[in-house]
Design a protein around this motif. Structure first.
Motif, mmCIF file in Angstrom:
data_model
loop_
_atom_site.group_PDB
_atom_site.id
_atom_site.type_symbol
_atom_site.label_atom_id
_atom_site.label_comp_id
_atom_site.label_asym_id
_atom_site.label_seq_id
_atom_site.Cartn_x
_atom_site.Cartn_y
_atom_site.Cartn_z
ATOM 1 N N LEU A 77 -6.534 4.671 -0.908
ATOM 2 C CA LEU A 77 -5.600 3.838 -1.682
ATOM 3 C C LEU A 77 -4.796 2.942 -0.752
ATOM 4 O O LEU A 77 -4.526 1.787 -1.062
ATOM 5 N N GLU A 78 -4.446 3.518 0.388
ATOM 6 C CA GLU A 78 -3.631 2.774 1.342
ATOM 7 C C GLU A 78 -4.426 1.668 2.021
ATOM 8 O O GLU A 78 -3.883 0.666 2.434
ATOM 9 N N PRO B 131 0.809 -1.226 0.000
ATOM 10 C CA PRO B 131 0.000 0.000 0.000
ATOM 11 C C PRO B 131 0.839 1.271 0.000
ATOM 12 O O PRO B 131 0.499 2.233 -0.679
ATOM 13 N N VAL C 229 0.360 1.726 -10.812
ATOM 14 C CA VAL C 229 -0.336 1.675 -9.524
ATOM 15 C C VAL C 229 -1.182 0.412 -9.418
ATOM 16 O O VAL C 229 -1.156 -0.286 -8.407
ATOM 17 N N GLU C 230 -1.939 0.118 -10.478
ATOM 18 C CA GLU C 230 -2.849 -1.027 -10.421
ATOM 19 C C GLU C 230 -2.234 -2.323 -10.929
ATOM 20 O O GLU C 230 -2.809 -3.395 -10.754
ATOM 21 N N PHE D 27 1.284 9.123 -6.174
ATOM 22 C CA PHE D 27 1.730 10.503 -5.982
ATOM 23 C C PHE D 27 2.608 10.947 -7.153
ATOM 24 O O PHE D 27 2.393 12.016 -7.735
ATOM 25 N N PRO E 247 -8.377 7.179 -10.302
ATOM 26 C CA PRO E 247 -7.794 8.108 -11.270
ATOM 27 C C PRO E 247 -8.816 9.038 -11.910
ATOM 28 O O PRO E 247 -8.499 10.182 -12.229
ATOM 29 N N LYS F 44 2.288 1.723 -3.395
ATOM 30 C CA LYS F 44 1.183 2.106 -4.276
ATOM 31 C C LYS F 44 0.882 3.601 -4.138
ATOM 32 O O LYS F 44 0.705 4.310 -5.125
ATOM 33 N N LEU F 45 0.865 4.058 -2.898
ATOM 34 C CA LEU F 45 0.585 5.465 -2.625
ATOM 35 C C LEU F 45 1.670 6.360 -3.233
ATOM 36 O O LEU F 45 1.361 7.382 -3.847
ATOM 37 N N TRP G 229 -1.178 5.043 -14.439
ATOM 38 C CA TRP G 229 -1.915 4.599 -13.247
ATOM 39 C C TRP G 229 -2.240 3.098 -13.350
ATOM 40 O O TRP G 229 -2.020 2.336 -12.408
ATOM 41 N N GLN G 230 -2.776 2.709 -14.508
ATOM 42 C CA GLN G 230 -3.175 1.302 -14.667
ATOM 43 C C GLN G 230 -1.965 0.366 -14.618
ATOM 44 O O GLN G 230 -2.016 -0.701 -14.026
ATOM 45 N N MET H 41 -3.453 8.044 -17.260
ATOM 46 C CA MET H 41 -4.309 6.864 -17.060
ATOM 47 C C MET H 41 -3.519 5.577 -17.296
ATOM 48 O O MET H 41 -3.647 4.605 -16.545
#
Lengths: 165, 503
Positions: free
Chosen positions: B224-225, A89, A127-128, A97, B394, A92-93, A123-124, A120
């Motif tokens: 998110l966390e 997490p 992050v994801e 950022f 997002p 991810k954060l 992010w995908q 986008m």
């Protein structure tokens, strides 16, 4: 007082000192019948200092005896254990950022549409951790929807790519 | 214009197809954000504030924002009951008995009574708003700078003391809000404050950037966390209309909840959260079967759900009559009015009767829309929880970014937005209530301006704030309120060691 709260408290006191000094020295307080530009900020600076010190004293006095605090601490510890499992997490954060910061940086430089596509997709993918194909589909659909909504339906003025315009 | 003529003209405004559409959109979006945990009404209104620039008239813009606010109160109960997951803070208490009812297979009646109670309370509260707002506004017309200063500052302090766990931390956030409002050119001396040579800072921060940063981005970062810790379970809803026995048990709870919510809602900082907690405590106290509370008592759902809806409508009274926003979501509506060139306060009813009466009338219409949206469509709302956070997050960030950028078309606002997002995240992590920040930011110029004018009037004496009758009364009432809180805190502190030894 947790480490985070400790830092927040010190920042509050330091900010109070800075604001009070800056208001007194640079903005000037004026006289009571006609207060200057620094009058209210000076009061705010002093208030921040006093509140910061009071916050520290309160935390110092209340902590050992309060049942509620023990409960609160237990919750915080529990929460950290749950969220920091595998460090994911937090990473991810941080990635979220950085992606958002990059979006702010690119927004005017390469235009709304291109920067939104980059954001986008970033992010995908980052992050994801989605697969390529799914990321591209989500990115394309979201960017198209946002562009249509803001450009054509709400008629918001958005930056375009300097190369195309 | 008397009250009757006013409300009739309000209905003519609210029932035009365009305004009906905006009321519907507000109710729809409000219910959706009420259902979605982690995205409260304040954040949503903040996100949509920039959109109001493209709405030509203030009436539909405010009608939509108001719809989002009270719509969220309806939607919040759905996830509390079905998933033990409060969609927004005012529904936390609904989880206690609502979720127990759902576990016992009575999710339908719980949802039904929550929606019906909300409808009754919302409507009764709007009737109260219709009757009380005009005389209060008329009285407030006689306020000069000292009264305005006392009212704004003390209203703000009251909101802070009631809104969070720690008064000290709440006050720190409030002072931070006042300081942020001071950034930029001082309107009286023309001197630029805290710009540090940055040209963009000379015009000060925009409310939208602060609000969407702290509430929108901050919430996204916080969620998110924590993402992944929420497990979505599907519960069978069944028949949503409550049986006669349920209705018999709930009707007085709804009535009491309505009254509690209305009176607490008028107080700055009172709002929906406190009223729902008070209502639950009252219901448990006067019940003949207090042991049923926590085990699925329908009164424990009916009372608090009615109270939070009544409070959300009642909190429009100080906004529309005195220009004092009592909580963060109302502060966003205040900002929406300012964006549209309407100054909330006692002159609103005289200068913009269309806004005043149009918005009030739209609340009657909105409440009807909400009950239609909520009762039969409850299953659809639950499906909304399946939208992956990886897409929702997002998209919300894009909304915040475009919203902030579109105000002045400068990239600087995007960096400011991210900075306020970090601030919002830190506050959430430290469990510090962020609500006082937008309130103080929006009231800051009024507090500073009226203080400087008052000092000029009095020749530099602070006694002016207690030497005029109305200002003295406001200060006196606030002092009584503070004393009451101190007595309450001392009593609680004395009682707590006994409880600990008992445990």
């Amino acid at each position: 007082m947790s480490r985070g709260e400790n830092i927040a408290n010190l920042v509050t006191i330091a900010l109070g000192v800075f604001v009070a000094y800056h208001s007194y020295h640079s903005l000037k307080l004026g006289i009571l019948i006609s207060p200057g530009a620094g009058f209210m900020p000076f009061l705010c600076g002093v208030a921040l200092m006093v509140l910061g010190i009071f916050w520290r004293i309160q935390a110092f006095l209340l902590k050992p005896s309060r049942h509620a605090d023990r409960f609160h601490d237990a919750q915080v510890v529990e929460g950290t254990a749950e969220t920091s499992a595998g460090l994911r997490p937090r990473v991810k954060l941080c990635l979220a950022f950085v992606t958002t910061l990059a979006y702010a940086f690119l927004f005017e430089r390469i235009g709304f549409l291109l920067s939104t596509l980059v954001f986008m997709l970033g992010w995908q993918m980052l992050v994801e951790r989605e697969r390529w194909l799914k990321s591209i589909i989500i990115t394309a659909l979201c960017a198209a929807a946002m562009y249509t909504l803001f450009r054509y339906l709400l008629r918001v003025e958005l930056p375009s790519n300097p190369l195309f315009s | 214009m008397n009250i009757f003529d006013g409300i009739i003209s309000g209905f003519f405004i609210a029932l035009t197809p365009g305004n009906l559409l905006f009321a519907f959109l507000g109710a729809l979006i409000g219910t959706a954000v009420g259902v979605l945990p982690g995205l409260g009404p304040a954040a949503t209104i903040a996100l949509l504030l920039p959109i109001t620039y493209s709405i030509p008239s203030p009436v539909p813009a405010v009608i939509m924002m108001a719809g989002i606010y009270y719509g969220a109160m309806y939607g919040g109960s759905t996830t509390s009951i079905l998933l033990n997951l409060p969609g927004e803070a005012a529904s936390v208490v609904t989880c206690i008995d609502g979720y127990k009812m759902a576990q016992k297979g009575r999710a339908g009646p719980a949802l039904g009574i929550a929606a019906i109670g909300s409808f009754i309370a919302g409507t009764v509260s709007v009737v109260g708003l219709t009757l009380f707002a005009p005389p209060i506004a008329e009285f407030a017309l006689s306020f000069g700078p000292p009264e305005k200063f006392s009212l704004a500052l003390l209203g703000l302090l009251m909101a802070v003391t009631l809104s969070g766990d720690s008064i000290t931390k709440g006050l720190v956030v409030m002072v931070l809000g006042l300081l942020l409002s001071a950034v930029g050119i001082d309107p009286i001396s023309g001197k630029s404050r805290f710009d540090f040579g940055v040209t963009e800072l000379q015009s000060g921060f925009d409310f939208v950037t602060i609000a969407v940063g702290v509430f929108g981005l901050g919430e996204i970062a916080y969620n998110l966390e924590r993402e992944g810790s929420v497990e979505i379970i599907t519960t069978k809803v069944g028949q949503v209309f409550p049986k006669m026995a349920d209705w018999a048990k709930s009707r007085l709870a709804i009535l009491r909840g309505t009254l509690i919510g209305f009176f607490i809602g008028i107080i700055p900082g009172g709002g929906a959260v406190i009223s729902s907690l008070v209502s639950y405590a009252v219901e448990k106290k006067i019940s003949r079967h207090p042991e049923e509370f926590g085990q699925g008592a329908i009164e424990g759902v009916a009372g608090p759900e009615s109270a939070n809806n009544a409070a959300s409508s009642a909190s429009f009274i100080p906004l529309l009559t005195l220009g004092i926003p009592g909580n963060a979501a109302i502060a966003m509506i205040f900002a929406c009015l300012l964006i549209k060139g309407v100054k909330p306060g006692p002159f609103l009813i005289v200068e913009h009767p269309d806004v005043f009466w149009g918005v009030i009338a739209s609340m009657y219409v909105g409440n009807i829309m909400l009950i239609i949206l909520n009762l039969p469509l409850v299953g659809v709302w639950v499906q909304l929880l399946r939208v992956p956070y990886g897409i929702l997050a997002p998209v919300v960030i894009l909304f915040t970014a475009i919203g902030s950028y579109s105000i002045a078309n400068q990239a600087f606002d995007l960096y400011a937005l991210i900075a306020f997002g970090v601030l919002g995240y830190v506050l959430r992590r430290l469990k510090i209530e962020a609500g006082p920040l937008p309130l103080a930011f929006i009231l800051g110029p009024m507090i500073e301006g009226s203080m400087r004018q008052s000092l000029l009037m009095s020749g530099g004496s602070f006694l002016i704030f207690v030497s005029r009758p109305i200002s003295f009364t406001i200060v006196g009432l606030f002092t009584l309120f503070v004393l009451g809180q101190v007595v309450f805190a001392v009593r609680r502190a004395r009682r707590s060691p006994k409880i600990e030894t008992a445990v």
